[in-house]
Design a protein around this motif. Structure first.
Motif, PDB file in Angstrom:
ATOM      1  N   VAL A   1      68.629  58.576 -23.415  1.00 15.83           N
ATOM      2  CA  VAL A   1      69.833  58.874 -22.631  1.00 15.83           C
ATOM      3  C   VAL A   1      70.929  57.841 -22.920  1.00 15.83           C
ATOM      4  O   VAL A   1      72.121  58.167 -22.953  1.00 15.83           O
ATOM      5  CB  VAL A   1      69.502  58.898 -21.120  1.00 15.83           C
ATOM      6  N   GLY A   2      70.528  56.614 -23.166  1.00 13.48           N
ATOM      7  CA  GLY A   2      71.508  55.551 -23.411  1.00 13.48           C
ATOM      8  C   GLY A   2      71.664  55.164 -24.866  1.00 13.48           C
ATOM      9  O   GLY A   2      72.270  54.121 -25.167  1.00 13.48           O
ATOM     10  N   LEU A   3      71.162  55.982 -25.797  1.00 11.93           N
ATOM     11  CA  LEU A   3      71.196  55.607 -27.213  1.00 11.93           C
ATOM     12  C   LEU A   3      72.615  55.506 -27.768  1.00 11.93           C
ATOM     13  O   LEU A   3      72.974  54.516 -28.415  1.00 11.93           O
ATOM     14  CB  LEU A   3      70.385  56.610 -28.037  1.00 11.93           C
ATOM     15  N   VAL A   4      73.429  56.519 -27.535  1.00 19.01           N
ATOM     16  CA  VAL A   4      74.792  56.506 -28.080  1.00 19.01           C
ATOM     17  C   VAL A   4      75.619  55.357 -27.488  1.00 19.01           C
ATOM     18  O   VAL A   4      76.250  54.595 -28.238  1.00 19.01           O
ATOM     19  CB  VAL A   4      75.487  57.863 -27.858  1.00 19.01           C
ATOM     20  N   PRO A   5      75.629  55.167 -26.159  1.00 18.79           N
ATOM     21  CA  PRO A   5      76.355  54.006 -25.626  1.00 18.79           C
ATOM     22  C   PRO A   5      75.827  52.678 -26.155  1.00 18.79           C
ATOM     23  O   PRO A   5      76.597  51.751 -26.390  1.00 18.79           O
ATOM     24  CB  PRO A   5      76.120  54.125 -24.109  1.00 18.79           C
ATOM     25  N   PHE A   6      74.513  52.585 -26.360  1.00 11.37           N
ATOM     26  CA  PHE A   6      73.921  51.352 -26.872  1.00 11.37           C
ATOM     27  C   PHE A   6      74.471  51.017 -28.255  1.00 11.37           C
ATOM     28  O   PHE A   6      74.807  49.858 -28.549  1.00 11.37           O
ATOM     29  CB  PHE A   6      72.401  51.510 -26.927  1.00 11.37           C
TER      30      PHE A   6
END
Length: 545
Positions: free
Chosen positions: A375-380
């Motif tokens: 869920v947080g891959l792109v923001p990471f």
């Protein structure tokens, strides 16, 4: 005005880096799967070893992602204009760093019992086992730091390959150690071995070969110094080459270490409380994070590392317009590939988890942890680019504050996970990581936009919208393939064997990717043409030949 960075040049450098990272990551996955099959993904042994391995790895992640990168590359780029190409600066900085690393490693080994108690909430026997593992694992701290130092020095001189490829040697040594362990003591894929079953020889073979691999990864980099004409000579005269400026930068970076470490302690303590049969705990979350980090390491890190030296040059020349172009191009090109990766991981999470699990039930549990992280891959990956831009500007103060924001938010959310059933704590902590990281990325983007007096927000938003709308049908298509092949049923074919799981992942991943690329083509995403350009040239050359 400086000329914007050449996309084809960046593409070639990124492809070389990505290939090295891919080889290392593939070997890393083989190592992780073997560890899980050797000592069990859940249970006393796996979580005890996982806790011990957190101690050096947590510090390494911080160093590699911020501290040394923030300090070394901009400062060494400046020092390379000197007559000695920065040799004096490098020797002094490396001497002081190795001195600090050695002292810190010795102190950490002496404090191993305390560190294990701080990082976990196990019973007495499991705590004792984790402590013995930690004594063997903590020397990795010195070699991880050495690896980061030597690698960043090579990167600053635009020699990227060795830093990217040397982890493969680490994994080869560790894999060999695992085969030796299984040959001598047998495997325990279900995690049934108790803490009292472990002998000193078993601990030495498992943890000792893991540390030996990290040492090989670091020491091999000295071989490539000859290319630069450098030779390390310890130099304890630390004045006169700008170390005061470096110290100011390091102050904020080490403050960030402290903040991140506190958040890591909270995470480890909360998750270790769930340690037990079939519950995703320390070791399961580490393996899920390894899966999560694959696209980040292969794509985001490789592409941004190639951009970063150029960013540092533009920042040194105060060419903010060229720097903005680099940031925009990096964010958009990274995002297109990372969104595709996220779509694939969403679809194949459960079969992927089964490769590490000892049973279908464990596979489902780990699959949901993977989804929570993704869920947080792109923001990471966005955040990685933004942090690197601040570091190129010589600013480690601002990253400290948005990291502090993330750490406080994560600690609050993670503490709330204690209210969950033990079987859900791992999933809850992973989701808390994604939520806090996403919030941190928005804050970092706002601060960088203000620092640079604007960014190409509209173009970035337009591209992200295209990527997102393309990923939705792609994820649905991939998920349908997994469903048909039994990847969402504990008794399904896809979870029956590792080979079945991998076959399912390949088919579902290919379908997801093809659907994603098709919709990018329908929406006329210009980033698709940019990434495809090198492959198109190769095809044209082959036709001419």
């Amino acid at each position: 005005m400086a000329k914007p960075v050449s996309i084809p040049g960046i593409g070639r450098a990124s492809a070389f880096l990505a290939s090295g990272t891919m080889v290392s990551r593939v070997l890393g996955f083989i190592k992780a799967i073997l560890i899980a099959r050797t000592i069990g993904q859940v249970g006393v042994s796996g979580d005890a070893f996982g806790t011990a391995n957190i101690l050096p790895n947590t510090i390494f992640t911080i160093i590699a992602g911020g501290v040394l990168s923030a300090i070394l590359v901009p400062q060494i780029v400046k020092a390379t204009v000197h007559a000695d190409r920065g040799a004096a600066y490098i020797n002094k900085l490396l001497t002081i760093t190795l001195t600090i690393l050695a002292a810190t490693t010795v102190a950490a080994m002496a404090a191993a019992p305390l560190l294990v108690k701080v990082w976990s909430s196990y019973g007495p026997e499991q705590t004792a086992l984790a402590t013995v593992f930690a004594v063997w694992c903590l020397p990795q701290l010195f070699f991880y730091g050495l690896y980061s130092m030597l690698g960043e020095i090579l990167n600053a001189h635009k020699i990227f390959g060795p830093f990217t490829w040397s982890p493969a040697l680490n994994n080869v040594v560790a894999i060999a150690g695992l085969f030796v362990f299984m040959g001598m003591f047998g495997a325990d894929s279900q995690g049934l071995r108790e803490a009292s079953d472990w002998t000193p020889a078993m601990v030495a073979v498992l943890a000792g070969t893991a540390t030996l691999g990290v040492a090989a990864q670091a020491l091999i980099l000295f071989r490539y110094w000859k290319v630069l004409g450098l030779r390390f000579r310890p130099d304890f005269a630390w004045r006169g080459v700008g170390l005061a400026e470096t110290g100011k930068l390091a102050g904020w970076s080490f403050a960030m270490i402290l903040v991140t470490t506190v958040a890591g302690i909270v995470q480890s303590t909360v998750v270790s409380g769930a340690s037990g049969p079939n519950n995703a705990s320390i070791f399961a979350l580490q393996n899920a994070w390894l899966i999560f980090m694959l696209p980040h390491s292969v794509l985001a890190v490789s592409l941004t590392t190639a951009y970063f030296t150029r960013m540092a040059e533009h920042a040194r020349a105060r060419d903010m317009e060229a720097l903005k172009l680099d940031v925009s191009a990096s964010l958009r090109n990274v995002s297109m590939m990372i969104v595709a990766s996220a779509a694939v991981l969403f679809a194949v999470a459960i079969p992927f988890g089964s490769l590490f699990a000892g049973s279908p039930g464990q596979a489902v549990s780990m699959g949901f942890v993977i989804i929570a992280f993704v869920v947080g891959l792109v923001p990471f990956c966005f955040l990685f680019v933004l942090q690197r831009t601040f570091y190129a500007l010589g600013d480690t103060r601002t990253p400290f504050f948005f990291t502090l924001f993330q750490a406080v938010l994560f600690c609050i959310l993670a503490a709330g996970c204690l209210l969950l059933d033990k079987s859900l704590i791992g999933f809850g902590v992973a989701l808390a990581t994604s939520i806090a990281g996403t919030a941190q990325t928005f804050v970092a983007f706002f601060l960088l936009r203000r620092r640079l007096h604007g960014l190409d927000v509209q173009q970035i938003v337009n591209s992200m919208s295209i990527f997102t709308f393309s990923a939705i049908p792609a994820t649905i298509a991939g998920g349908f393939v997994v469903l048909v092949m039994g990847g969402m049923n504990v008794e399904g074919w896809a979870l029956s064997t590792p080979v079945a799981a991998m076959f399912t992942m390949v088919i579902a991943g290919a379908v997801t990717t093809l659907v994603y690329v098709f919709f990018l083509w329908v929406f006329r995403a210009r980033e698709l043409a940019t990434i495809a350009a090198p492959f198109t040239k190769v095809l044209r050359r082959l036709r001419r030949a």
